[in-house]
Design a protein around this motif. Structure first.
Motif, mmCIF file in Angstrom:
data_model
loop_
_atom_site.group_PDB
_atom_site.id
_atom_site.type_symbol
_atom_site.label_atom_id
_atom_site.label_comp_id
_atom_site.label_asym_id
_atom_site.label_seq_id
_atom_site.Cartn_x
_atom_site.Cartn_y
_atom_site.Cartn_z
ATOM 1 N N MET B 68 48.030 -21.306 35.334
ATOM 2 C CA MET B 68 47.999 -22.745 34.363
ATOM 3 C C MET B 68 49.122 -23.552 34.412
ATOM 4 O O MET B 68 50.233 -23.442 34.787
ATOM 5 N N GLU B 69 48.661 -24.838 34.454
ATOM 6 C CA GLU B 69 48.917 -25.747 34.947
ATOM 7 C C GLU B 69 49.596 -26.566 33.378
ATOM 8 O O GLU B 69 49.366 -26.220 32.365
ATOM 9 N N ARG B 85 44.350 -33.861 29.746
ATOM 10 C CA ARG B 85 42.356 -33.457 29.416
ATOM 11 C C ARG B 85 41.832 -32.439 30.412
ATOM 12 O O ARG B 85 41.745 -31.162 30.262
ATOM 13 N N SER B 86 42.412 -33.328 32.086
ATOM 14 C CA SER B 86 41.744 -32.438 32.866
ATOM 15 C C SER B 86 42.322 -31.288 32.913
ATOM 16 O O SER B 86 41.521 -29.962 33.950
ATOM 17 N N ILE B 87 43.249 -31.414 32.664
ATOM 18 C CA ILE B 87 44.937 -30.444 33.405
ATOM 19 C C ILE B 87 43.905 -29.201 32.459
ATOM 20 O O ILE B 87 43.754 -27.604 32.548
ATOM 21 N N LEU B 88 43.530 -29.235 31.516
ATOM 22 C CA LEU B 88 42.926 -28.433 29.874
ATOM 23 C C LEU B 88 42.141 -27.564 30.384
ATOM 24 O O LEU B 88 41.767 -26.623 29.654
ATOM 25 N N GLY B 89 41.104 -28.917 30.787
ATOM 26 C CA GLY B 89 39.741 -28.359 31.698
ATOM 27 C C GLY B 89 40.075 -26.648 32.323
ATOM 28 O O GLY B 89 39.248 -26.088 32.609
ATOM 29 N N ASN B 90 40.809 -27.055 33.952
ATOM 30 C CA ASN B 90 40.765 -26.097 34.703
ATOM 31 C C ASN B 90 41.797 -25.250 33.748
ATOM 32 O O ASN B 90 40.999 -23.218 33.768
ATOM 33 N N ASN B 91 42.555 -25.152 32.812
ATOM 34 C CA ASN B 91 43.599 -24.093 32.029
ATOM 35 C C ASN B 91 42.306 -23.010 31.101
ATOM 36 O O ASN B 91 42.353 -21.535 31.240
#
Lengths: 432, 175, 105
Positions: B68-69, B85-91
């Motif tokens: 998680m970034e 938002r894109s990082i949260l999508g990965n998380n």
């Protein structure tokens, strides 16, 4: 009664003359805007001599009185032989000597060391009217010499201005000297710092109870920013508010019965009032934005706080009873940390301008805004001394953040803490 | 009446005496003021507060999660950027794949501004991240938030690049 | 009976006495409520003999502020003897205020 006798004599002598025509002149400022003061060193009254006792008393008193801005010190190099003579009764003081040096006020005193016991007698004289203004004898131990000097400085200000000084109080602050941000306490001149907590976590934002012997603060000790209270003398400590989320910026009301603080238990930071047991009594703010940093008016009827409800953070004032709030600051894009002055008329706060934070004061009706600091670095966390004469604050102008003090007009700034740690969140105790 | 007369006599006598001596106020005030025995006791200092000798012990409260970034924010803002938002999508994907992992979201600010206000701002940042993850289907029960305001900067120092790093939300596993 | 006008005493002597009293007047703004500086004013009559000795004085209308009025009494006490004689007796009505100090604030 005696005054009345004098007045009667005076009027009998002078009245018949007053009808004469005279040349009118106007003097529209004093020639000297400070009181010339001769501060002599304490002399040994029998008993052994101690340059340390007299030196330390002199140094503390000099610094306190200098900070007040009231005085111009007569150069001790120019003192004549009266400075070397014990004489605490006004008939023993050679007032013409002091007049000759341009002095209007004079401080003389003695010390006496008997074993562990230290007795200091200090006197303030009116040189012009050749009389004793006030005096005290302090009894304690050698280690109390600084406190005796602070107490006498408070007394000198009371005698000359009618308002006692704040030098016998303490300043609480946060320092990371031990490796963690802990609560510390020091004298108002920055001396004798002691650490009060050992949370090994993050301790923040101290505030004194109105009676001064208790401190509120926030700590992450239990992995949540909870509000604690601590009795200074016993060291007893208790968690006071530990709701999910923020329990921060606790400020005890002037009557000591309630605490205003920021809680975010419902997901948005709002200002609440809780009782001294921690139970919620009332919600003060209700807005979509951030509401934080409460500061009580001296009569407890209003609370200043920060809110970004209209976009940028600004200072607002809410009525404690109704919760109705009005915006105070209109300038700038980031105003924070309001501190309501003890006289009730002015609020100190910080504003960001040109990328740096500086301290301002403003009347509670929004008029007469004044900027007190002009960099370099950031000046933040203003808090008033209990008499309203001074403002203590943190600044990073020396590299590390340290605690500074200045007069309420921004003059006389001086650093109180060393630069070997990060110090912030000062709070001046009530009179100790 | 008699008392009044006596008082007057005393006052006249006093007046005469004082005019002989000079000034009534010149009698020194011999106020003995003990600086206060109870006050002389020192505030209780914590044990072992010996400056310098004590080693600071950093107790890690939560573990970083490799998958998680962290996300970053603009000054005085808690709105999520497109990148965040894109990082949260990965998380969110990571959390879906690791359903046993519960997470505490830490909100942080840069060192500028009011500490108290920043505590609130840090929480708003953490909550913004949490709400977005919930909107992506993660159970709110698995997510808690804590704000550290400006108290735990990622990197010390000043300047926009340092501040930008410090304005962040981090994701830590709850043990 | 002298009528005590400035013309008779001479402008330079008058300016000298004014400067002398002003120089003897010490008052710190930190003794006063900053917002009230503009309001403080007191009037006093002073009478100097030709020898430069003050023969009478009276504060006709005090300001009502203790610190301000005390500072005036001290200034007058310190001005009881001029360092040089005057051409003739001088009767003064002096208005003390803080107009110049307030301006800077």
């Amino acid at each position: 009664m005696l005054m009345r006798w004098f007045m009667i004599c005076f009027f009998c002598l002078v009245l018949p003359w007053s009808a004469l025509a005279a040349t009118e002149i106007e003097i529209s400022s004093p020639g000297e805007q400070s009181i010339p003061l001769a501060l002599t060193r304490l002399l040994p009254n029998k008993g052994p001599e101690s340059a340390q006792i007299s030196g330390e008393f002199n140094e503390v008193l000099d610094a306190d009185l200098d900070l007040s801005g009231l005085f111009r010190f007569v150069d001790p190099e120019a003192f004549l032989d009266d400075a070397q003579r014990i004489g605490l009764y006004s008939i023993q003081v050679d007032f013409p000597q002091w007049r000759l040096l341009g002095s209007e006020t004079l401080i003389k005193g003695t010390y006496k060391i008997e074993g562990d016991k230290l007795t200091i007698e200090a006197r303030l004289f009116d040189v012009v009217n050749r009389k004793l203004l006030t005096g005290r004898r302090y009894v304690g131990e050698a280690k109390d010499v600084r406190r005796m000097a602070h107490a006498f400085a408070d007394l000198v200000l009371k005698e000359l201005t009618g308002e006692e000084g704040p030098f016998s109080a303490r300043i609480a602050y946060i320092s990371d000297l031990s490796g963690d941000k802990e609560l510390w306490l020091m004298d108002v001149d920055g001396k004798r710092p002691i650490r009060l907590t050992n949370h090994r976590s993050i301790v923040l934002n101290p505030d004194f109870s109105p009676r001064g012997k208790e401190i509120l603060f926030t700590s992450y000790r239990a992995n949540n920013p909870d509000l604690y209270r601590k009795e200074i003398y016993t060291g007893k400590e208790a968690k006071l508010s530990y709701k999910q989320g923020l329990n921060v910026a606790g400020r005890m009301s002037p009557n000591g019965r309630e605490i205003a603080l920021t809680l975010s238990k419902d997901g948005n930071p709002e200002i609440y009032l809780i009782g001294t047991t921690g139970r919620i009594r009332k919600r003060i703010t209700d807005s979509w934005g951030i509401d934080s940093d409460p500061s009580w008016s001296p009569d407890g009827s209003q609370i200043a706080f920060v809110s970004n409800r209209q976009g940028n953070p600004h200072i607002f004032i809410a009525d404690t009873f109704s919760g109705q709030a009005a915006r105070l600051t209109t300038q700038g894009k980031y105003n924070a940390t309001p501190a309501w002055g003890p006289k009730g008329e002015r609020i100190a706060f910080t504003r960001q301008s040109g990328g740096q934070f500086d301290i301002y004061t403003i009347n509670i009706d929004g008029t007469d805004e004044r900027r007190l600091t002009f960099g370099p670095g950031n000046s933040e966390h203003p808090r008033w001394s209990p008499d309203g004469r001074f403002i203590v604050y943190s600044s990073d102008k020396g590299g590390n953040r340290a605690i500074y003090v200045m007069r309420n007009d921004g003059t006389g700034a001086r650093r109180l803490t060393k630069l070997d740690s990060d110090c912030r969140h000062p709070a001046w105790s009530p009179r100790w | 009446m008699k008392a009044m007369q006596t008082l007057k006599l005393v006052l006249i006598a006093l007046f005469l005496c004082s005019s002989l001596i000079g000034c009534a106020k010149s009698t020194p005030q011999m106020d003995q003021e003990d600086v206060g025995k109870s006050d002389m006791s020192q505030p209780s200092e914590v044990k072992g507060a010996d400056e310098g000798s004590m080693k600071a012990e950093v107790v890690p409260t939560h573990d970083d999660i490799a998958g998680m970034e962290r996300i970053n924010f603009d000054f005085d803002q808690f709105t999520l950027s497109a990148e965040a938002r894109s990082i949260l999508g990965n998380n969110a994907k990571y959390l879906q794949a690791n359903s046993g992992t519960n997470v505490v979201i830490e909100g942080h600010c840069d060192e500028r501004g009011s500490d108290e206000y920043n505590l609130a701002l840090g929480e708003s940042r953490a909550l913004a991240a949490k709400n977005y993850l919930v909107s992506l289907g993660i159970s709110a029960k698995r997510l808690s938030v804590i704000s550290y305001g400006e108290e735990k900067p990622l990197s010390k120092g000043t300047g926009e690049s340092v501040w930008a790093q410090n304005r962040r939300a981090e994701f830590k596993a709850i043990k | 009976m002298p009528d005590g006008t400035g013309d008779e005493v001479g402008v330079s002597a008058l300016a000298f006495v004014q400067a002398f009293i002003q120089q003897n007047w010490a008052l710190s703004p930190y003794l006063l409520d900053q917002s009230r500086l503009r309001d403080l004013e007191a009037k006093a009559t002073l009478s100097y003999a030709a020898s430069g000795e003050m023969i009478r004085y009276r504060i006709n209308t005090p300001s009502g502020n203790q610190q301000f009025d005390d500072s005036l009494k001290k200034a007058i006490t310190k001005s009881k003897q001029l360092p040089q004689p005057l051409p003739k007796q001088l009767d003064l009505l002096v208005t003390f205020n803080l107009k110049e100090m307030a301006r800077g604030k």
